[in-house]
Scaffold this motif. Structure first.
Motif, PDB file in Angstrom:
ATOM      1  N   VAL A 282      37.091 -39.798 -34.663  1.00 35.31           N
ATOM      2  CA  VAL A 282      35.831 -39.721 -35.402  1.00 35.31           C
ATOM      3  C   VAL A 282      35.541 -41.045 -36.116  1.00 35.31           C
ATOM      4  CG1 VAL A 282      36.749 -38.778 -37.565  1.00 35.31           C
ATOM      5  CG2 VAL A 282      34.429 -38.214 -36.865  1.00 35.31           C
ATOM      6  N   LEU A 283      36.572 -41.740 -36.565  1.00 40.43           N
ATOM      7  CA  LEU A 283      36.395 -43.040 -37.210  1.00 40.43           C
ATOM      8  C   LEU A 283      36.203 -44.157 -36.183  1.00 40.43           C
ATOM      9  CD1 LEU A 283      39.107 -42.713 -40.009  1.00 40.43           C
ATOM     10  CD2 LEU A 283      36.638 -42.483 -40.263  1.00 40.43           C
ATOM     11  N   ASP A 284      36.939 -44.090 -35.092  1.00 43.89           N
ATOM     12  CA  ASP A 284      36.819 -45.112 -34.051  1.00 43.89           C
ATOM     13  C   ASP A 284      35.422 -45.145 -33.444  1.00 43.89           C
ATOM     14  OD1 ASP A 284      39.411 -45.932 -34.366  1.00 43.89           O
ATOM     15  OD2 ASP A 284      40.183 -45.023 -32.527  1.00 43.89           O
ATOM     16  N   ASN A 285      34.780 -43.984 -33.342  1.00 43.59           N
ATOM     17  CA  ASN A 285      33.465 -43.933 -32.712  1.00 43.59           C
ATOM     18  C   ASN A 285      32.496 -44.944 -33.322  1.00 43.59           C
ATOM     19  OD1 ASN A 285      33.726 -42.112 -30.622  1.00 43.59           O
ATOM     20  ND2 ASN A 285      32.890 -40.375 -31.732  1.00 43.59           N
ATOM     21  N   SER A 286      32.471 -45.025 -34.646  1.00 47.47           N
ATOM     22  CA  SER A 286      31.579 -45.972 -35.321  1.00 47.47           C
ATOM     23  C   SER A 286      32.171 -47.374 -35.368  1.00 47.47           C
ATOM     24  CB  SER A 286      31.266 -45.495 -36.739  1.00 47.47           C
ATOM     25  OG  SER A 286      30.482 -44.325 -36.719  1.00 47.47           O
TER      26      SER A 286
ATOM     27  N   CYS B 189      25.006 -33.268 -10.116  1.00 49.21           N
ATOM     28  CA  CYS B 189      24.468 -33.170 -11.470  1.00 49.21           C
ATOM     29  C   CYS B 189      23.393 -34.240 -11.683  1.00 49.21           C
ATOM     30  CB  CYS B 189      25.582 -33.338 -12.500  1.00 49.21           C
ATOM     31  SG  CYS B 189      26.867 -32.067 -12.393  1.00 49.21           S
ATOM     32  N   ASP B 190      22.515 -33.987 -12.632  1.00 48.31           N
ATOM     33  CA  ASP B 190      21.424 -34.921 -12.895  1.00 48.31           C
ATOM     34  C   ASP B 190      21.831 -36.054 -13.830  1.00 48.31           C
ATOM     35  OD1 ASP B 190      18.965 -33.608 -11.563  1.00 48.31           O
ATOM     36  OD2 ASP B 190      19.892 -31.963 -12.678  1.00 48.31           O
ATOM     37  N   GLY B 191      22.858 -35.831 -14.629  1.00 49.76           N
ATOM     38  CA  GLY B 191      23.277 -36.864 -15.554  1.00 49.76           C
ATOM     39  C   GLY B 191      24.526 -36.466 -16.299  1.00 49.76           C
ATOM     40  N   VAL B 192      25.085 -37.434 -17.020  1.00 49.75           N
ATOM     41  CA  VAL B 192      26.256 -37.188 -17.862  1.00 49.75           C
ATOM     42  C   VAL B 192      25.989 -37.769 -19.246  1.00 49.75           C
ATOM     43  CG1 VAL B 192      27.912 -37.185 -15.955  1.00 49.75           C
ATOM     44  CG2 VAL B 192      27.418 -39.327 -17.147  1.00 49.75           C
ATOM     45  N   VAL B 193      26.585 -37.151 -20.247  1.00 50.76           N
ATOM     46  CA  VAL B 193      26.562 -37.693 -21.603  1.00 50.76           C
ATOM     47  C   VAL B 193      27.985 -38.125 -21.935  1.00 50.76           C
ATOM     48  CG1 VAL B 193      26.021 -37.308 -24.028  1.00 50.76           C
ATOM     49  CG2 VAL B 193      24.694 -36.139 -22.252  1.00 50.76           C
ATOM     50  N   VAL B 194      28.177 -39.424 -22.099  1.00 51.64           N
ATOM     51  CA  VAL B 194      29.484 -39.943 -22.495  1.00 51.64           C
ATOM     52  C   VAL B 194      29.695 -39.536 -23.951  1.00 51.64           C
ATOM     53  CG1 VAL B 194      30.895 -42.006 -22.814  1.00 51.64           C
ATOM     54  CG2 VAL B 194      29.306 -41.860 -20.874  1.00 51.64           C
ATOM     55  N   SER B 195      30.630 -38.641 -24.166  1.00 48.68           N
ATOM     56  CA  SER B 195      30.789 -38.020 -25.482  1.00 48.68           C
ATOM     57  C   SER B 195      32.214 -37.540 -25.679  1.00 48.68           C
ATOM     58  CB  SER B 195      29.828 -36.821 -25.597  1.00 48.68           C
ATOM     59  OG  SER B 195      30.059 -36.085 -26.781  1.00 48.68           O
TER      60      SER B 195
ATOM     61  N   GLY C 128      34.402 -36.675 -32.031  1.00 48.34           N
ATOM     62  CA  GLY C 128      35.780 -36.720 -32.525  1.00 48.34           C
ATOM     63  C   GLY C 128      36.301 -35.378 -32.979  1.00 48.34           C
ATOM     64  N   ARG C 129      35.612 -34.285 -32.595  1.00 50.11           N
ATOM     65  CA  ARG C 129      35.979 -32.955 -33.080  1.00 50.11           C
ATOM     66  C   ARG C 129      36.868 -32.181 -32.108  1.00 50.11           C
ATOM     67  NH1 ARG C 129      32.922 -30.851 -37.152  1.00 50.11           N
ATOM     68  NH2 ARG C 129      32.659 -28.767 -36.247  1.00 50.11           N
ATOM     69  N   GLN C 130      37.137 -32.752 -30.930  1.00 50.81           N
ATOM     70  CA  GLN C 130      37.963 -32.052 -29.958  1.00 50.81           C
ATOM     71  C   GLN C 130      39.360 -32.676 -29.883  1.00 50.81           C
ATOM     72  OE1 GLN C 130      36.638 -28.987 -29.742  1.00 50.81           O
ATOM     73  NE2 GLN C 130      37.231 -29.001 -27.599  1.00 50.81           N
ATOM     74  N   LEU C 131      39.626 -33.498 -28.885  1.00 53.03           N
ATOM     75  CA  LEU C 131      40.949 -34.105 -28.729  1.00 53.03           C
ATOM     76  C   LEU C 131      40.991 -35.421 -29.488  1.00 53.03           C
ATOM     77  CD1 LEU C 131      43.750 -34.136 -27.376  1.00 53.03           C
ATOM     78  CD2 LEU C 131      42.675 -35.285 -25.421  1.00 53.03           C
ATOM     79  N   ASP C 132      41.810 -35.492 -30.519  1.00 57.50           N
ATOM     80  CA  ASP C 132      41.937 -36.727 -31.286  1.00 57.50           C
ATOM     81  C   ASP C 132      42.715 -37.751 -30.474  1.00 57.50           C
ATOM     82  OD1 ASP C 132      41.381 -38.249 -33.512  1.00 57.50           O
ATOM     83  OD2 ASP C 132      43.158 -37.602 -34.626  1.00 57.50           O
ATOM     84  N   GLY C 133      42.331 -39.024 -30.616  1.00 53.76           N
ATOM     85  CA  GLY C 133      43.018 -40.085 -29.883  1.00 53.76           C
ATOM     86  C   GLY C 133      42.323 -40.470 -28.588  1.00 53.76           C
ATOM     87  N   THR C 134      41.197 -39.852 -28.281  1.00 52.32           N
ATOM     88  CA  THR C 134      40.431 -40.278 -27.110  1.00 52.32           C
ATOM     89  C   THR C 134      39.689 -41.565 -27.471  1.00 52.32           C
ATOM     90  OG1 THR C 134      38.505 -38.965 -27.759  1.00 52.32           O
ATOM     91  CG2 THR C 134      40.114 -37.912 -26.313  1.00 52.32           C
ATOM     92  N   PRO C 135      39.220 -42.316 -26.465  1.00 52.16           N
ATOM     93  CA  PRO C 135      38.535 -43.573 -26.772  1.00 52.16           C
ATOM     94  C   PRO C 135      37.192 -43.349 -27.438  1.00 52.16           C
ATOM     95  CG  PRO C 135      38.401 -43.085 -24.424  1.00 52.16           C
ATOM     96  CD  PRO C 135      39.359 -42.095 -25.011  1.00 52.16           C
ATOM     97  N   ALA C 136      36.776 -44.333 -28.208  1.00 45.86           N
ATOM     98  CA  ALA C 136      35.410 -44.333 -28.730  1.00 45.86           C
ATOM     99  C   ALA C 136      34.457 -44.310 -27.546  1.00 45.86           C
ATOM    100  CB  ALA C 136      35.172 -45.573 -29.581  1.00 45.86           C
ATOM    101  N   THR C 137      33.350 -43.620 -27.702  1.00 42.07           N
ATOM    102  CA  THR C 137      32.444 -43.470 -26.557  1.00 42.07           C
ATOM    103  C   THR C 137      31.877 -44.802 -26.081  1.00 42.07           C
ATOM    104  OG1 THR C 137      30.663 -42.902 -28.106  1.00 42.07           O
ATOM    105  CG2 THR C 137      31.844 -41.085 -27.055  1.00 42.07           C
ATOM    106  N   ILE C 138      31.625 -45.736 -26.990  1.00 46.42           N
ATOM    107  CA  ILE C 138      31.078 -47.033 -26.568  1.00 46.42           C
ATOM    108  C   ILE C 138      32.087 -47.793 -25.708  1.00 46.42           C
ATOM    109  CG2 ILE C 138      31.831 -48.293 -28.627  1.00 46.42           C
ATOM    110  CD1 ILE C 138      28.476 -48.746 -26.711  1.00 46.42           C
TER     111      ILE C 138
END
Length: 381
Positions: A49-53, A261-267, A271-281
């Motif tokens: 959640v912090l890494d995202n920003s 599928c028509d599209g994907v949202v990189v999300s 940060g509310r699911q699996l902690d330690g995943t990469p920031a979306t950017i």
């Protein structure tokens, strides 16, 4: 003779809102601790959640000068409609905890700013009411967010209702076979406040409060999901666009393409699911490369300024979505607060385009960015 004068220091006002950070602070002063923690916290150690920003900070803008930006256009075609700028409001649940009008206020604000809105399955108002709230203002596109549910009949009712009132797409949340561990919810014994229902899930306030948020989710959500099970079924029951929300890897983008599928949202679910995943950017570039122009790519998570929107577009996203800023804005001042948030981001993004020499969305590219290095000069992308 020079007249002497004393400069009077004007005390800061809580009503001066200039940034998304200001809105976050204003909301924090109004929301009870348990509700504030529910909205703001991520899973376990709060790393993602912090890494995202924070991840946006390492990407630096490379402005071009002496370019005519007097007729800059921020408009973008998103989900088949032209919107004011490539920023929409993510589906976020239980908005009536932040303001009594909840999703109705958000819908009206989005219509006035001419951007799209996502509707959560956990909304406190029905999809019919939310769409009706904006209809007299502007014909924006609403997106219905759904989970893979154990009760297929109920899931189909949600989708049919959304389609009937004009929603343009389904966002299938694919990163939640189980709920992430959110310590604050357990410590606070978080339960949706009395009087708030989930009409799309067909749950009354009494039904909701009988369980914890985690237990309620386990009760209706299906972890027996797969590409082969979900996508063909969705295609068989709706003509709306089908998007996959919660993608972080090139491999899953390729599967989204394979299943039409028509599209994907990189999300990463904020940060509310699996902690330690990469920031979306940071996950965005590989997802854009895998999309290869054959499938649309959007992004959410950590976007707090117009510069962040610009950076995401430069890395290949078609559009950005924000969740928490809309919640903070609701808590601050309802519909007017959400409009303030959208205006801040719009003005910030437009100014960023002008200061980097971009007159249209098409001008934004990787050449507009560099990446900070500790061991030397700015690296070109």
């Amino acid at each position: 003779m020079v007249e002497k004068f004393e400069s009077k220091r004007v005390p800061p006002s809580e009503h001066i809102i200039l940034s998304i950070s200001d809105l976050q602070s204003a909301a924090a002063a109004k929301l009870p601790t348990g509700i504030r923690d529910f909205y703001n916290s991520g899973s376990t150690d709060q790393i993602t959640v912090l890494d995202n920003s924070n991840a946006y900070k390492k990407y630096k803008l490379r402005p071009r000068v002496l370019r005519d930006v007097s007729n800059v256009s921020t408009s973008a075609s998103v989900l088949g409609k032209t919107i004011d700028f490539p920023l929409c409001v993510s589906p976020a649940g239980i908005q009536a905890m932040a303001h009594p009008l909840g999703e109705l206020a958000t819908s009206r604000a989005c219509a006035k700013r001419n951007v799209h809105m996502g509707i959560s399955s956990f909304s406190n108002y029905s999809v019919e009411e939310i769409c009706e709230a904006s209809r007299a203002i502007a014909p924006i596109g609403h997106v219905m967010q759904v989970y893979s549910m154990k009760d297929r009949a109920k899931q189909e009712r949600i989708i049919k209702r959304a389609e009937q009132v004009g929603c343009v797409a389904i966002f299938l949340t694919a990163d939640s076979p189980v709920l992430g561990v959110r310590y604050n919810e357990h410590r606070n014994d978080f339960r949706t406040p009395a009087g708030l229902a989930f009409p799309m899930l067909e749950k009354t306030s009494e039904m909701i409060r009988a369980d914890t948020h985690d237990a309620s989710f386990v009760g209706f959500n299906s972890d027996y999901h797969s590409w082969a099970r979900e996508i063909p079924w969705l295609r068989s029951i709706t003509k709306m666009q089908v998007w996959i929300k919660g993608v972080l890897t090139a491999e899953d983008v390729l599967l989204a393409r394979e299943y039409g599928c028509d599209g994907v949202v990189v999300s990463n679910h904020g940060g509310r699911q699996l902690d330690g995943t990469p920031a979306t950017i940071d996950a965005l570039p590989e997802c854009v490369e895998a999309a290869a122009g054959q499938i649309r790519v959007h992004i959410d998570g950590g976007i707090r300024s117009g510069q962040d929107i610009f950076k995401a577009l430069a890395l290949g996203a078609e559009c950005c979505w924000v969740g928490r800023p809309a919640i903070w804005s609701l808590a601050y001042d309802g519909e007017a607060g959400v409009r303030t948030m959208l205006d801040i981001l719009y003005t910030d993004f437009r100014r960023c385009m002008q200061l980097t020499g971009c007159s249209s969305i098409a001008d934004i590219s990787k050449s507009s960015l560099g990446i900070a290095r500790k061991d030397g000069p700015l690296a070109r992308l």
